[in-house]
Structure formats: structure tokens, C-alpha cells
Design an enzyme around this catalytic site. Structure first.
Site, mmCIF file in Angstrom:
data_model
loop_
_atom_site.group_PDB
_atom_site.id
_atom_site.type_symbol
_atom_site.label_atom_id
_atom_site.label_comp_id
_atom_site.label_asym_id
_atom_site.label_seq_id
_atom_site.Cartn_x
_atom_site.Cartn_y
_atom_site.Cartn_z
ATOM 1 N N THR A 62 0.834 -1.194 0.000
ATOM 2 C CA THR A 62 0.000 0.000 0.000
ATOM 3 C C THR A 62 0.872 1.248 0.000
ATOM 4 O OG1 THR A 62 -1.962 1.001 0.963
ATOM 5 C CG2 THR A 62 -0.440 0.008 2.515
ATOM 6 N N LYS A 66 3.549 1.509 -3.740
ATOM 7 C CA LYS A 66 2.998 0.721 -4.855
ATOM 8 C C LYS A 66 3.801 0.820 -6.153
ATOM 9 C CE LYS A 66 -1.827 0.581 -3.397
ATOM 10 N NZ LYS A 66 -3.229 0.726 -3.814
ATOM 11 N N ASP A 102 -6.296 -3.637 -7.724
ATOM 12 C CA ASP A 102 -7.135 -2.442 -7.532
ATOM 13 C C ASP A 102 -8.012 -2.183 -8.759
ATOM 14 O OD1 ASP A 102 -6.168 -1.768 -4.986
ATOM 15 O OD2 ASP A 102 -4.460 -0.679 -5.824
ATOM 16 N N ALA A 126 -7.066 12.583 -9.008
ATOM 17 C CA ALA A 126 -5.922 12.266 -9.864
ATOM 18 C C ALA A 126 -4.809 11.581 -9.083
ATOM 19 C CB ALA A 126 -5.402 13.532 -10.526
#
Ligand code: ATR
Length: 270
Positions: A62, A66, A102, A126
Site C-alpha cells: 500500500t 505501490k 485495484d 488524480a
């Protein structure tokens, strides 16, 4: 050599991660003798060497690791390379393989309520979460518009994945069929905030929020009241976890157990 069934999330911070409770419940429900821990990691290279040295069977990755993690892995799935983010490591006999669940977790949550091909989708945000959503929605054939507080970030994201960027004054003309909030607006403790005006919502819309704390954000409450279909952030969170479980174990994940465990935890305010 993978010599145990130890898994963990690596990130910083991870103290409030729901992953340990969700995966330990899932392991128990499946009769899989494994354990999942949270590891607060600053030195990512050392952590990956630790996974190899200890033979840890798999990890969830996480924030903020990543993207950086990619360079430490032996093999990375094409989709994860395309969005430059790995959220799952599988240790296959010492080969560390990277995946991104994800994207599929988010798309499965959307597809449970609506089609995507040809649909007008407005994605707010974003950051890393928006990245997975924009990539996935474009790939699914949607007409994707990105909107963001800082226009430059939104423009860059849209350009990278073949979406469009629109300013606030242009959103209404686009008349989205699907609206996704992938900003942190509405997250505890700012529970009264909404990422866009109430008047923007219509009954025909499908509205998804990636925020899952609170379980029902103000955006989702207002959308529901207006008659729109809603998708809660928890569905996406658990959805990506289900895919991680299946990559690690090769077994079907106990979706209901995972959902209920996380739900109970959030309802208790843990
Ligand atoms: P993540 O990787 O978790 O998505 P992030 O990179 O911090 O996190 O991105 C958070 C997103 O929420 C960004 O799009 C951010 O907008 P900026 O790019 O302008 O920073 C958006 N965001 C956060 N707080 C906001 C606020 N109060 N109003 C509007 N947008 C907000």
C-alpha cells in the site's frame, strides 16, 4: 523457498489497515492455516529482502510503496506495469511476482451495477486510486472524463491513459451516466463534505465513492435520496482483497465473511 504461510501488508502508515482483520477472518473461514500481519515499512528494499529471506508467502503493498516496489520484483503482470502500481506480491518458490488487483476490484464493483462500454464516466481525482479507475474504465471502453482540484495533475492523468480532462464549468455538458469520487473528500472526519454540488446528481446516474470511512459518505446519501444507484467504497476495497486472496491461495475467497468482518469493524469505529 516459501516455507510458511505468513502474509502481510507493507506500507506507511499501516496501523489502521483493515487488511489483517479481513484476511485473518478469510483464512480462518477457508480452513487455510495462515496468518496476516501489518508491517510499517520505511526501507522498502530491506523489506523485500526480508520477504525473500524469511520466505513470506505473499504481501499486500500500500501507500507509499505501490510504484517503487516494482523494481524489486522478479516478474510483474502487464496490467500492473501499465499503471505502474503493484498492490499484491505472490512469492512463487522464491520468485516475487507483482500484480494489481485495484483495477479489477474497482471495475467489478462498477460492473455489478452498470455496463461500462460506451458509457460516459466522470472520475473525480488524480491520485493513485483515480489512476486505477481511469485506466480500468478506459480499457473497458467507457468515455472517460477526469476532473481534479489541481488541473495539471488531472490533465496529466487523462493524457496518460487516453481520457479527457474537463474543468468544472464543463462537467454538466458532459452529462455523465456514471460518477466516481476517487478523491478523499467526504472521508472521516470531514463527513459533511461533498466533492461536487448536490444539484449535479440525477436519478439516472450510478454513483460510486471510493471512500469507505464513513461507510455511507454524504455523496452516497445524497445520491441515494435523489434516486441514483450507489456503490459504496467498501465493495471496491473488499473486491480487490478477494482477488488478492485468490492469487495467494488459489482458492475461492469467502467474500461474505470478508465483507461482514470489515463492516463490523467499521461500524464499531475500530
Ligand atoms: P490517493 O493516491 O490515495 O488517491 P492522493 O494522491 O493524495 O491520494 O490523491 C487524493 C486526491 O484527492 C487528489 O486528486 C486530490 O486533489 P489534488 O490533486 O488537487 O490534490 C483530491 N483531494 C484531496 N482533498 C481534496 C479537497 N478538499 N477538494 C478537492 N479534491 C481533493
Amino acid at each position: 523457498m516459501v516455507n510458511n504461510h505468513l502474509y502481510g501488508v507493507i506500507g506507511q502508515p499501516v496501523a489502521h489497515s483493515l487488511s489483517p482483520i479481513m484476511f485473518n477472518a478469510a483464512f480462518a473461514a477457508s480452513g487455510y492455516n495462515a496468518h496476516f500481519s501489518a508491517f510499517a515499512v520505511d526501507d522498502l528494499g530491506a523489506a523485500i529482502a526480508g520477504i525473500r529471506a524469511l520466505g513470506i508467502a505473499g504481501a499486500s503493498v500500500t501507500l507509499p510503496h505501490k510504484t517503487e516496489v516494482i523494481k524489486y520484483l522478479d516478474w510483474v503482470d502487464e496490467e500492473a506495469l501499465e499503471i505502474a502500481a503493484v498492490n499484491t506480491i505472490v512469492n512463487r518458490q522464491g520468485q516475487l511476482c507483482g500484480y494489481n488487483t485495484d483495477v479489477a476490484g474497482a471495475m467489478n464493483a462498477l460492473l455489478s451495477k452498470t455496463g461500462l462500454s460506451g458509457r460516459r464516466v466522470l472520475i473525480l481525482g488524480a491520485g493513485g486510486a483515480a489512476r486505477a479507475l481511469v485506466y480500468g474504465a478506459v480499457k473497458a471502453g467507457a468515455q472517460v472524463v477526469v476532473a481534479n482540484r489541481t488541473p495539471e495533475r488531472g490533465q496529466a492523468l487523462a493524457a496518460e491513459f487516453g481520457a479527457r480532462f474537463l474543468n468544472r464549468s464543463e462537467w454538466a455538458d458532459f452529462s455523465p451516466e456514471i460518477l466516481v469520487n476517487s478523491t478523499s473528500v467526504g472521508m472521516t472526519p470531514e463527513v459533511d463534505s461533498m466533492p461536487l454540488p448536490e444539484t449535479f446528481l440525477t436519478p439516472a446516474m450510478v454513483v460510486m465513492d471510493i471512500v469507505y470511512n464513513p461507510l455511507q459518505t454524504r455523496l452516497l446519501q445524497v445520491a441515494e435520496k435523489c434516486g441514483a444507484q450507489t456503490i459504496a467504497g467498501l465493495e471496491m476495497f473488499v473486491g480487490q482483497g478477494v482477488l488478492q486472496f485468490e492469487l495467494w491461495t488459489g482458492k475461492k475467497a469467502p467474500l461474505e465473511v470478508m465483507l461482514q468482518t470489515v463492516l463490523t469493524c467499521l461500524q464499531r469505529g475500530e
